[in-house]
Design a protein around this motif. Structure first.
Motif, PDB file in Angstrom:
ATOM      1  N   PRO B 442      82.078 107.849  63.544  1.00 29.69           N
ATOM      2  CA  PRO B 442      83.497 107.494  63.556  1.00 29.69           C
ATOM      3  C   PRO B 442      83.665 105.996  63.350  1.00 29.69           C
ATOM      4  O   PRO B 442      82.783 105.212  63.724  1.00 29.69           O
ATOM      5  N   ALA B 443      84.763 105.614  62.762  1.00 32.06           N
ATOM      6  CA  ALA B 443      85.009 104.195  62.515  1.00 32.06           C
ATOM      7  C   ALA B 443      85.223 103.473  63.827  1.00 32.06           C
ATOM      8  O   ALA B 443      85.792 104.050  64.755  1.00 32.06           O
ATOM      9  N   PRO B 444      84.744 102.223  63.929  1.00 29.82           N
ATOM     10  CA  PRO B 444      84.950 101.455  65.165  1.00 29.82           C
ATOM     11  C   PRO B 444      86.436 101.247  65.376  1.00 29.82           C
ATOM     12  O   PRO B 444      87.196 101.053  64.425  1.00 29.82           O
ATOM     13  N   ALA B 445      86.815 101.289  66.648  1.00 33.20           N
ATOM     14  CA  ALA B 445      88.244 101.235  66.934  1.00 33.20           C
ATOM     15  C   ALA B 445      88.810  99.839  66.711  1.00 33.20           C
ATOM     16  O   ALA B 445      89.873  99.672  66.122  1.00 33.20           O
ATOM     17  N   GLU B 446      88.058  98.835  67.187  1.00 29.25           N
ATOM     18  CA  GLU B 446      88.660  97.491  67.218  1.00 29.25           C
ATOM     19  C   GLU B 446      88.447  96.753  65.884  1.00 29.25           C
ATOM     20  O   GLU B 446      87.622  97.147  65.049  1.00 29.25           O
TER      21      GLU B 446
END
Lengths: 119, 492, 106, 92, 323, 182
Positions: B442-446
């Motif tokens: 999953p893509a990093p959130a920040e």
């Protein structure tokens, strides 16, 4: 001329070997740069040796000497250019070494490597 | 004016460099550099019809004819490489403004762009020069300028890497100079075609043979051919991203270009047994390069280093094609230079754009970025497929030609074939690893960054160029075939 | 006749100059410490150039070359002691003491 | 052939200066040797210009004299602070 | 007779080189390399290469020593002793040497006028210089005109080096210096004598610049000498004063301008319907055109080299003062 | 510059006693003439082009020298008088005799040296005199100026004779008379 031929030739090989050895075997970056300029100087010597013509004089016309035999100007021109290239490389190399010294605090290659591995 | 194009090709970027130094706002310096680079690309395109066929454009500088003066020579071989260099520079500059701005201090960007133009002029100058010593001079301009570009980034590891490159590059250039000196002793001239006419009358071949050895080793150092590749992975990995894209696309290939030109023009036809020596020396090195490059690429965990190692392997392909010394082999090698430049350039520009968001160069920092920036990731995927050689891409075509050339061999074809196929499998592995990291986690959130739109568009465009030239390869194919003709025709 | 005298004079100058050059060189090798070596080196930097270039001047006669020779000589005589002095004071300031040194004041 | 004698004498002194440069023992001894070597080079070039019959090359000797002086001052400027503070040379 | 000297000086050369790489102290190594430069320059002179000797003196013994010392001032001058790679080094070096020895053992004898190297090109240069360029110094004629393109490349090589050094080490400006550099101002004698000598060094540099057509010299050597005189000033009066006399932006302009002047002269050739770097079109008389062209491009070389060498020197010195 | 070891940080030598200040213009003119003359004798080629370039070179040199502010502060050490020639001849004689002395010492098997460091007072505080004296001392083999400061010269001597000759003050008094008539 024969003696000089041999001497000149072996000097070239000796200098080439010393310079090359320093570049390969030394750990200190400044020392390697010095070896590199030694290595290049050896090649300069080879070219200038090629240019020499027995009984000739410097290829600048003059009425001071009566000979009309001149040494070969072409290799000399090439070496003039090569010397300039050599000093440019040395200057750039020194600038890089200075930055390395600031970034790593050392100019010994193995210490740089070990610090890199720790980091 | 058309007859002046060969010299304008070099002089335009060269003389713009001092101007760029004096220009302060970084954006203006970038624009001027880009304009100059585009102009150089346009000149290269205009040179295509002029140098097509087996005619070559000769330009005596200063009006002094060779061998007394220095002449420039443009034929299809040089045009191919002129296109690669000026094209790489132009597209990388187009796509790279943000990336360069993020890695290099703004007050210093004008110096950086000055060095960029000099690197461009140096590389172009090597390609068009027909004089053995002049090639040395331009080789040094290009090398010194690339050392600057590589050392320019924020990564301190670039410094020891570039110092190593400087040492090895200078040794390579000096070896080349020794070789030129030996040839000069025996023939008394420096112009390559003039040497070629004088060589057959040289009685004692030993010095020429050794000169061939020195020139080959010197250039092999610059081209990072296998055991002499030690400088390459680190310099490529730690240089600013856009510099990697530019240099990976063209710098080592130029050394191979000089090697081919000098070797085929001078030594193949004039030295007895040289054909065999060339093969025996280079084919094993090429095979080892292909395998070692692919193997190391599988093991490494730095994103850029993976593809730097892959470059070592790809240089191996080019050398392998050339070392077959056949028409099809040379065509394959030249075409592969082209397709590899396209694919690697795309790949590194893509990585560079993603790196605007990634925290470090580690593979793990790229996790999931493909989901967030699908366009860039698609471009990277296409470039990767071309590197592996999937049908429909330019990479496939050149690899296919290479395999055909190998099959023409009387003996040993099977072994070489195994090497090529094995390495292709290995490249699938490292590519898959990279793509997996991009797409699956999953893509990093920040820290969401929007990639510059224009740069992404350029990236996609050159990625699709890989497909375009895979399906409609007329232009590079014609140039490569003609160049192979010319190379082999030197002796005839 | 006149030319012969000039020639002989020039030879004498050159030979004496050579002798002093070698003596200075030997001295620089034999002397025990830096400052005393500098005294020996000073022979080769002052008297020897005067003699040798003087001899060459006689050989060159009245030409523009002699002007250049004089320029070289002047330059050597100005820069030689200056460099020695700079070297000596740098050595002194960094704490390099002369051997057997005894400070006497006047 | 008087020039040969002079040139030989200068060359011998250059060898002696070189020996001093290699032996040291302190940095200052080496700087002294380099300086000595430089001035000997100037003299040697002047003599050789005459020996080879090309006195137009006296320019070279002049240039060497200038460069040598600057080199020595550069050594002192850069090494003033770094030189070992107290060093007692061995007797030779 | 000169052979004996050559042999003697070559022996000294090898001894110096050996001592320079054997010593573990970098300062000593740099000093010995200075001697090495002087020696190799005398050898060049004995082999009839006066121009090369002048360049080597200005570059090797002068500028390069100053740069190395400037850089060493911030480093540990003592090399750490160890020898891990000795064997690999010895092997590859010996192989290289053996190959070269093998290759060139039967090369044409030294100084043989019938060697291939002295046929065709060399006589053509000597002859054409007299007829087409008409200046005494054949080397300047080749450097400036016949192979002027190489020289253009050379100018851009030094320019590249300067760009690199200034890019990597920051451009020196009076604003970001922490320490005041006073040079050797406390030394009365060097300072006074320097004042007397600097005008003459400058004049000599310019003399070398403009007499390159008649004797050894030319733009590069002149640039190095002019730079050397400014370096002397910087050493004596401090870097700040030197940067007041010729500020960094002037130096940057000088190096860019010199390179552009050289290139511009070449472009004039194109604009006048001749080839790049063809100077014949500069005047109605082709020979005079060649001479004008050579003077102009030598001036360009001189500007660039002065600017480049001074910038590099200042960048190195300033680096120690901004830390 | 860090403080000098072994010595107090001292103010740079200024010219308190520089009584005869020649105006800048006069100095510029005299230096220009000297430079022009030097160019003419160095060059030896009197073509119009080279003469023009020579004038240009002199102008550039003068311009840079003025930017260096060599004229408008402290002494510019350019003096000439016939006394100078006489002094040089005397100095040549001194150099000759002391060279013989040093040569004797060097070639003597026992190396009979008696090095001493002495301090002598310069009779004049004028920079030119001090420099002239210091350099004359160094130029004479056997004596070596170590340091010049505040009118005092620290001199290292090789032999007792050299020390005695210096302490007699003959050289110092000769040097001080040089400037008077210039």
């Amino acid at each position: 001329m024969i003696v000089l031929d041999l001497f000149h030739y072996w000097t070239f090989i000796a200098l080439l070997m010393m310079g090359f050895y320093t570049v390969i075997a030394k750990n200190n970056l400044v020392k390697r740069l010095l070896g590199l300029s030694l290595f290049q100087s050896a090649v300069f010597l080879l070219f200038i040796g090629i240019a020499k013509v027995e009984g000739g004089t410097t290829p600048i016309f003059t009425n001071l000497v009566d000979t009309q035999v001149f040494s070969n100007p072409l290799p000399q021109v090439l070496i003039l250019t090569a010397i300039v290239v050599g000093i440019s490389t040395s200057a750039l190399g020194l600038a890089i070494i200075l930055r390395i010294k600031e970034a790593y605090g050392t100019i010994e290659e193995d210490e740089i490597q070990s610090e890199e591995e720790e980091a | 004016m058309l007859s002046h194009l060969p010299i304008l090709q070099i002089v335009v970027p060269m003389l713009m460099a001092p101007f760029v130094l004096l220009i302060q706002p970084a954006r203006l310096a970038w624009a001027l550099t880009l304009a100059t680079s585009t102009l150089a690309f346009a000149i290269a395109i205009n040179l295509i019809p002029l140098a097509a066929g087996d005619s070559a454009m000769i330009y005596p500088i200063g009006g002094w004819d060779a061998p007394y003066g220095i002449e420039l020579k443009v034929d299809s071989l040089s045009v191919l490489f002129l296109l690669i260099i000026s094209g790489a520079s132009t597209f990388v500059l187009l796509a790279g403004y943000q990336s360069l701005g993020s890695e290099i201090h703004e007050a210093k960007l004008n110096w950086f762009f000055g060095a960029w133009l000099l690197a461009l002029a140096g590389l172009l100058g090597i390609v068009v020069s027909a004089d053995a010593f002049n090639i040395f001079v331009f080789m040094e301009i290009a090398s010194l300028a690339s050392y600057i570009l590589i050392a320019g980034g924020p990564n301190r590891q670039a410094l020891p890497a570039v110092f190593k490159y400087l040492i090895m590059g200078t040794i390579g250039a000096t070896f080349y100079l020794i070789g030129v000196g030996l040839i000069y002793i025996m023939t008394g001239t420096l112009n390559i075609s003039d040497i070629a006419t004088k060589l057959p009358s040289v009685v004692d071949q030993t010095p020429i043979l050794v000169a061939a050895g020195f020139i080959s080793i010197g250039l092999a150092l610059k081209a990072a051919i296998f055991p002499m590749h030690a400088w390459l992975p680190n310099t490529y990995s730690f240089a600013p991203n856009m510099v990697t894209a530019f240099l990976a696309a063209c710098s080592t290939k130029i050394a191979i270009y000089v090697l081919l030109r000098i070797d085929f023009a001078l030594f193949q036809s004039n030295l007895t047994g040289h054909l065999l020596q060339f093969k025996v020396f280079l084919i094993p090195l090429a095979c080892m390069a292909i395998l070692a490059g692919a193997y190391m690429a599988m093991r490494d965990s730095l994103a850029k280093k993976i593809f730097a190692w892959s470059s070592v392997g790809q240089v191996g392909y080019i050398i392998l094609g050339a070392a077959l010394v056949s028409h099809s082999g040379l065509t394959a090698a030249l075409l592969h230079s082209f397709s590899h430049a396209l694919a690697k350039g795309t790949m590194f520009i893509g990585i560079g754009l993603l790196a605007l968001q990634a925290k470090s160069g580690e593979l793990s920092s790229f996790a999931g970025l493909g989901r967030r920036h699908p366009l860039a990731a698609i471009a990277i995927t296409i470039a990767g497929l071309s590197l592996v050689g999937i049908p429909g891409t330019a990479g496939f075509l050149s690899k296919w030609l290479l395999i055909q050339a190998i099959l023409e061999l009387p003996t040993g074809a099977v072994a070489l074939l195994v090497v090529v196929l094995l390495s292709s499998l290995m490249s699938v592995v490292y590519l898959a690893r990279f793509l997996e990291t991009l797409f699956f986690p999953p893509a990093p959130a920040e820290g969401k960054v929007t990639l510059p739109l224009g740069a992404t568009a350029i990236l996609l465009a050159i990625a699709f160029a890989s497909i375009y030239f895979g399906l409609a390869p007329t232009l590079p194919m014609e140039l490569a075939t003609q160049a192979a003709d010319n190379l082999l025709g030197y002796g005839a | 006749m006149f030319e012969l005298i000039v020639q002989i004079l020039s030879w004498v100058l050159l030979i004496t100059g050579s002798a002093f050059v070698v003596i200075g060189g030997i001295g620089a090798l034999r002397m025990p410490d830096l400052y005393t070596r500098m005294h020996a080196a000073s022979v080769t930097d002052s008297l020897a150039p005067i003699l040798i270039i003087g001899g060459l001047l006689l050989q060159a006669g009245f030409t523009l070359f002699s002007v250049k020779l004089i320029a070289i000589l002047l330059f050597l005589l100005l820069s030689g002691p200056t460099a020695s002095n700079a070297l000596a004071s740098a050595a002194l300031l960094s704490g390099y003491r002369a051997q057997h040194s005894e400070e006497d004041k006047t | 052939m008087i020039f040969v004698v002079v040139a030989a004498a200068i060359a011998v002194t250059m060898a002696l200066a070189l020996a001093r440069a290699i032996l040291g023992p302190s940095h200052y001894d080496r700087i002294l040797a380099v300086n000595m070597f430089g001035t000997k080079t100037v003299l040697l070039l002047a003599v050789m210009a005459f020996m080879m019959g090309r006195p137009d090359f006296l320019d070279l000797a002049l240039a060497y004299a200038l460069i040598n002086f600057i080199g020595i001052l550069a050594v002192l400027e850069f090494f003033r602070d770094k030189a070992p503070k107290v060093e007692r040379p061995k007797d030779v | 007779m000169t052979e004996i000297f050559s042999v003697f000086l070559l022996i000294l050369l090898v001894i110096t080189a050996g001592a320079a790489i054997r010593t573990t102290n970098l300062f000593v190594a740099v000093m010995l390399m200075g001697i090495f430069s002087l020696l190799i320059a005398i050898n060049f002179f004995l082999l009839d290469a006066a121009d090369v000797a002048l360049t080597e003196a200005a570059v090797g013994a002068g500028i390069s020593t100053v740069l190395f010392l400037g850089a060493l001032a911030f480093m540990n001058e003592q090399e750490r002793e160890q020898a891990p790679k000795r064997l690999a080094g010895l092997i590859s070096v010996s192989i290289t040497a053996l190959i070269i020895a093998y290759a060139t053992f039967d090369k044409p004898a030294f100084g043989d006028p019938n060697a291939p190297a002295h046929q065709d090109l060399a006589p053509w240069f000597l002859e054409t210089t007299q007829s087409a360029v008409d200046i005494p110094n054949v080397i300047t004629a080749i450097l400036g005109s016949f192979r002027g393109y190489d020289t253009l490349g050379e100018v851009f090589v030094v320019l590249t080096a300067a760009i690199g050094v200034l890019f990597l080490l920051d451009t020196p400006s009076a604003g970001n210096m922490l320490k005041r550099d006073e040079g050797l101002r406390h030394y009365l004698i060097p300072r006074m004598v320097g004042r007397l000598l600097i005008p003459f060094i400058l004049l000599f540099g310019l003399y070398i610049q403009f007499h390159g057509e008649y004797g050894p010299g030319g733009g590069f050597q002149a640039g190095a000498l002019v730079a050397a005189s400014m370096i002397l000033y910087a050493l004596l009066e401090g870097q700040d004063r030197a940067l007041e006399v010729l500020p960094q932006r002037v130096l940057t302009f000088l190096m860019a301008f010199g390179a552009l002047l050289f290139g511009g002269v070449g472009v004039i050739g194109i604009l006048n319907g001749a080839n790049f770097l063809d100077y014949s079109v500069l005047s109605s008389d082709p020979v005079a055109g060649q001479q004008i062209g050579i003077i102009l491009i030598e001036a360009g070389v001189g500007f660039t080299v002065t600017g480049v060498l001074l910038s590099i020197f200042h960048a190195f010195v300033a680096r120690g003062r901004t830390q | 510059m860090p403080p000098l070891p072994d010595a107090q940080p001292r103010p740079e030598p200024t010219l308190a006693m520089n009584f005869e200040r020649t105006p800048t213009l006069a100095r510029t003119v005299s230096l220009s003439l000297l430079l022009a003359a030097t160019w003419l004798v160095w060059s030896g080629l009197y073509k119009p082009l080279l003469l023009a370039l020579g004038a240009f070179s002199c102008a550039i040199t003068i311009m840079l020298i003025r930017r260096m502010r060599f004229f408008d502060e402290e002494t510019y050490p350019l003096h000439f008088s016939w006394r100078l020639v006489r002094f040089w001849l005397w100095l040549g004689k001194e150099i000759w005799s002391s060279s013989i002395e040093v040569a004797r010492v060097v070639l003597h098997p026992n190396l009979p040296i008696s090095p001493r460091t002495i301090t002598i007072e310069s009779p004049s505080r004028h920079n030119f005199d001090q420099v002239m004296l210091g350099n004359s001392i160094t130029l004479t083999p056997g004596t070596l100026t170590l340091d010049v400061y505040d009118g005092k010269l620290k001199v290292h001597t090789l032999t007792d004779e050299g020390a005695k000759a210096l302490l007699s003050g003959e050289m110092a008094s000769k040097v001080t008379t040089l400037r008077r008539s210039s």
